[in-house]
Design a protein around this motif. Structure first.
Motif, PDB file in Angstrom:
ATOM      1  N   GLU A 251       0.825  -1.206   0.000  1.00 23.61           N
ATOM      2  CA  GLU A 251       0.000   0.000   0.000  1.00 23.61           C
ATOM      3  C   GLU A 251       0.862   1.260   0.000  1.00 23.61           C
ATOM      4  O   GLU A 251       0.636   2.183  -0.788  1.00 23.61           O
ATOM      5  CB  GLU A 251      -0.910   0.021   1.237  1.00 23.61           C
ATOM      6  CG  GLU A 251      -2.063  -0.968   1.197  1.00 23.61           C
ATOM      7  CD  GLU A 251      -2.927  -0.850   2.435  1.00 23.61           C
ATOM      8  OE1 GLU A 251      -3.353   0.277   2.760  1.00 23.61           O
ATOM      9  OE2 GLU A 251      -3.160  -1.882   3.100  1.00 23.61           O
TER      10      GLU A 251
ATOM     11  N   ARG B 224     -13.174  -9.757  -7.598  1.00 19.68           N
ATOM     12  CA  ARG B 224     -13.243  -8.386  -7.097  1.00 19.68           C
ATOM     13  C   ARG B 224     -13.419  -8.441  -5.585  1.00 19.68           C
ATOM     14  O   ARG B 224     -13.950  -9.429  -5.056  1.00 19.68           O
ATOM     15  CB  ARG B 224     -14.435  -7.644  -7.730  1.00 19.68           C
ATOM     16  CG  ARG B 224     -14.318  -7.487  -9.240  1.00 19.68           C
ATOM     17  CD  ARG B 224     -13.339  -6.400  -9.614  1.00 19.68           C
ATOM     18  NE  ARG B 224     -13.168  -6.293 -11.067  1.00 19.68           N
ATOM     19  CZ  ARG B 224     -12.322  -5.463 -11.642  1.00 19.68           C
ATOM     20  NH1 ARG B 224     -11.551  -4.687 -10.906  1.00 19.68           N
ATOM     21  NH2 ARG B 224     -12.213  -5.415 -12.952  1.00 19.68           N
ATOM     22  N   PRO B 225     -13.027  -7.389  -4.853  1.00 18.26           N
ATOM     23  CA  PRO B 225     -13.183  -7.401  -3.388  1.00 18.26           C
ATOM     24  C   PRO B 225     -14.602  -7.730  -2.928  1.00 18.26           C
ATOM     25  O   PRO B 225     -14.790  -8.465  -1.952  1.00 18.26           O
ATOM     26  CB  PRO B 225     -12.770  -5.979  -2.986  1.00 18.26           C
ATOM     27  CG  PRO B 225     -11.745  -5.601  -4.001  1.00 18.26           C
ATOM     28  CD  PRO B 225     -12.253  -6.208  -5.288  1.00 18.26           C
ATOM     29  N   SER B 226     -15.619  -7.235  -3.637  1.00 21.25           N
ATOM     30  CA  SER B 226     -17.007  -7.517  -3.236  1.00 21.25           C
ATOM     31  C   SER B 226     -17.318  -9.011  -3.340  1.00 21.25           C
ATOM     32  O   SER B 226     -18.062  -9.563  -2.514  1.00 21.25           O
ATOM     33  CB  SER B 226     -17.980  -6.713  -4.097  1.00 21.25           C
ATOM     34  OG  SER B 226     -17.814  -7.031  -5.473  1.00 21.25           O
TER      35      SER B 226
ATOM     36  N   LEU C 116      -7.373  -8.190   0.703  1.00 22.31           N
ATOM     37  CA  LEU C 116      -8.456  -7.226   0.482  1.00 22.31           C
ATOM     38  C   LEU C 116      -8.042  -5.815   0.867  1.00 22.31           C
ATOM     39  O   LEU C 116      -8.323  -4.849   0.159  1.00 22.31           O
ATOM     40  CB  LEU C 116      -9.691  -7.632   1.298  1.00 22.31           C
ATOM     41  CG  LEU C 116     -10.565  -8.749   0.748  1.00 22.31           C
ATOM     42  CD1 LEU C 116     -11.687  -9.053   1.726  1.00 22.31           C
ATOM     43  CD2 LEU C 116     -11.138  -8.373  -0.611  1.00 22.31           C
ATOM     44  N   GLU C 117      -7.367  -5.714   2.013  1.00 22.29           N
ATOM     45  CA  GLU C 117      -6.935  -4.395   2.485  1.00 22.29           C
ATOM     46  C   GLU C 117      -5.972  -3.761   1.488  1.00 22.29           C
ATOM     47  O   GLU C 117      -6.050  -2.561   1.194  1.00 22.29           O
ATOM     48  CB  GLU C 117      -6.269  -4.536   3.862  1.00 22.29           C
ATOM     49  CG  GLU C 117      -6.445  -3.313   4.731  1.00 22.29           C
ATOM     50  CD  GLU C 117      -6.042  -3.551   6.177  1.00 22.29           C
ATOM     51  OE1 GLU C 117      -5.257  -2.740   6.685  1.00 22.29           O
ATOM     52  OE2 GLU C 117      -6.504  -4.542   6.780  1.00 22.29           O
TER      53      GLU C 117
ATOM     54  N   ARG D 224      -7.910  -2.669  -1.642  1.00 23.87           N
ATOM     55  CA  ARG D 224      -8.695  -1.453  -1.370  1.00 23.87           C
ATOM     56  C   ARG D 224      -7.798  -0.269  -1.055  1.00 23.87           C
ATOM     57  O   ARG D 224      -8.238   0.884  -1.122  1.00 23.87           O
ATOM     58  CB  ARG D 224      -9.668  -1.723  -0.221  1.00 23.87           C
ATOM     59  CG  ARG D 224     -10.826  -2.622  -0.660  1.00 23.87           C
ATOM     60  CD  ARG D 224     -11.768  -2.980   0.467  1.00 23.87           C
ATOM     61  NE  ARG D 224     -12.977  -3.598  -0.067  1.00 23.87           N
ATOM     62  CZ  ARG D 224     -13.583  -4.653   0.462  1.00 23.87           C
ATOM     63  NH1 ARG D 224     -13.103  -5.220   1.551  1.00 23.87           N
ATOM     64  NH2 ARG D 224     -14.684  -5.146  -0.094  1.00 23.87           N
TER      65      ARG D 224
ATOM     66  N   ARG E 244      -8.159  -4.765  -7.895  1.00 25.24           N
ATOM     67  CA  ARG E 244      -8.605  -3.599  -7.134  1.00 25.24           C
ATOM     68  C   ARG E 244     -10.016  -3.217  -7.552  1.00 25.24           C
ATOM     69  O   ARG E 244     -10.311  -3.194  -8.753  1.00 25.24           O
ATOM     70  CB  ARG E 244      -7.658  -2.409  -7.400  1.00 25.24           C
ATOM     71  CG  ARG E 244      -7.984  -1.214  -6.531  1.00 25.24           C
ATOM     72  CD  ARG E 244      -6.906  -0.184  -6.612  1.00 25.24           C
ATOM     73  NE  ARG E 244      -6.816   0.421  -7.951  1.00 25.24           N
ATOM     74  CZ  ARG E 244      -6.043   1.469  -8.237  1.00 25.24           C
ATOM     75  NH1 ARG E 244      -5.283   1.981  -7.322  1.00 25.24           N
ATOM     76  NH2 ARG E 244      -6.019   1.968  -9.452  1.00 25.24           N
TER      77      ARG E 244
END
Length: 297
Positions: free
Chosen positions: A207, A235-237, A260-261, A264, A297
């Motif tokens: 990140e 995808r994250p969702s 996931l972090e 995002r 992402r």
């Protein structure tokens, strides 16, 4: 051995197929969390080192973050000290922390550095203490029990989480054409050392550096559906839904949450790949098929 025309053609095709990926990722930073079988099997150790060296030679910037739990456990056993875990975290008193620093910052880190250098790279080993790289805070766990009015706070010693990262020293090494190899040990405001989960360090570093990719090497093929088929291009969702319906559970959850972090937090792609496959890093980077799960992402 004489190279046949067919063999030569196959080699040429492999190289030309890799070319678009090399062009796409040239100058980009790739964070690789290195652990599991890939760190203990000799042929896998050598294939990983060659992968990282090749990446650097074609203009990609790999940064390696490594674990070392089994190695820590073996040395503690030799010293007659029993390993104790709470919620998957090693209870780390002062004596155990000394062993963690010796193993992660010394033995394991320098073995990885030496292996990369032996295969033609220029690696430099760091812990989070070097250049103020990883600022840590103490991690406390809680336990809910029916007989308690409020959650019980569990002290597991010198186990930390990332408070902040100052990547100046990493940027300096990358720009100097070195390959940073980082042991996940942080330092708190009190000057105490903290053992931090390597997945978490890799994710936070990805990140901060706004890495193109984060690769997490594991001992499984990737994220599996309920029929044990590898899921990819998520995808994250979609990952949230897989956690909610129980498809992703247990020991995979911390790794997935870290992925996931990072996704995002600005990392373009997170790959959970099978480190038991030779050249897994290159196969994921330079082919359409890959060898694991991709979270975009």
């Amino acid at each position: 051995m004489t190279l046949t025309a067919t063999s030569a053609m196959n080699i040429a095709q492999v190289l030309t197929k890799a070319l678009p990926y090399i062009q796409r990722f040239q100058g980009k930073t790739i964070i690789i969390k290195y652990g599991g079988n890939a760190m203990v099997d000799e042929s896998l150790k050598n294939s990983f080192a060659r992968d990282v060296v090749l990446m650097k030679l074609v203009g990609i910037n790999p940064v390696v973050v490594h674990g070392g739990g089994p190695q820590i456990g073996k040395l503690l056993e030799r010293l007659g000290k029993q390993s104790e875990f709470v919620q998957g975290m090693r209870v780390t008193d002062s004596e155990t922390m000394d062993v963690v620093e010796m193993v992660l910052g010394g033995l394991v880190n320098k073995e990885i550095v030496n292996n990369i250098n032996r295969h033609g790279g220029s690696a430099v080993g760091l812990t989070g203490k070097d250049g103020g790289l990883i600022h840590a805070r103490k991690l406390t766990l809680t336990r809910n029990a029916p007989e308690l009015n409020e959650p019980e706070i569990i002290d597991i010693g010198h186990v930390g989480e990332v408070a902040s990262i100052d990547a100046s020293v990493v940027n300096m090494l990358v720009s100097g054409n070195f390959i940073p190899v980082i042991a996940p040990i942080g330092v708190g405001e009190n000057g105490h050392s903290y053992n931090i989960n390597a997945d978490l360090v890799a994710g936070k570093l990805a990140e901060v550096l706004q890495a193109e990719k984060l690769m997490l090497l594991t001992n499984i093929p990737g994220v599996l559906d309920k029929g044990n088929k590898v899921l990819t291009n998520l995808r994250p969702s979609q990952v949230d839904a897989l956690i909610a319906d129980g498809t992703i559970y247990g020991g995979m959850l911390p790794k997935i949450r870290c992925a996931l972090e990072a996704a995002r937090g600005g990392v373009n792609a997170v790959h959970i790949i099978d480190g038991r496959v030779e050249h897994a890093v290159l196969l994921e980077l330079f082919t359409d098929e890959g060898v694991g799960t991709l979270i975009r992402r």
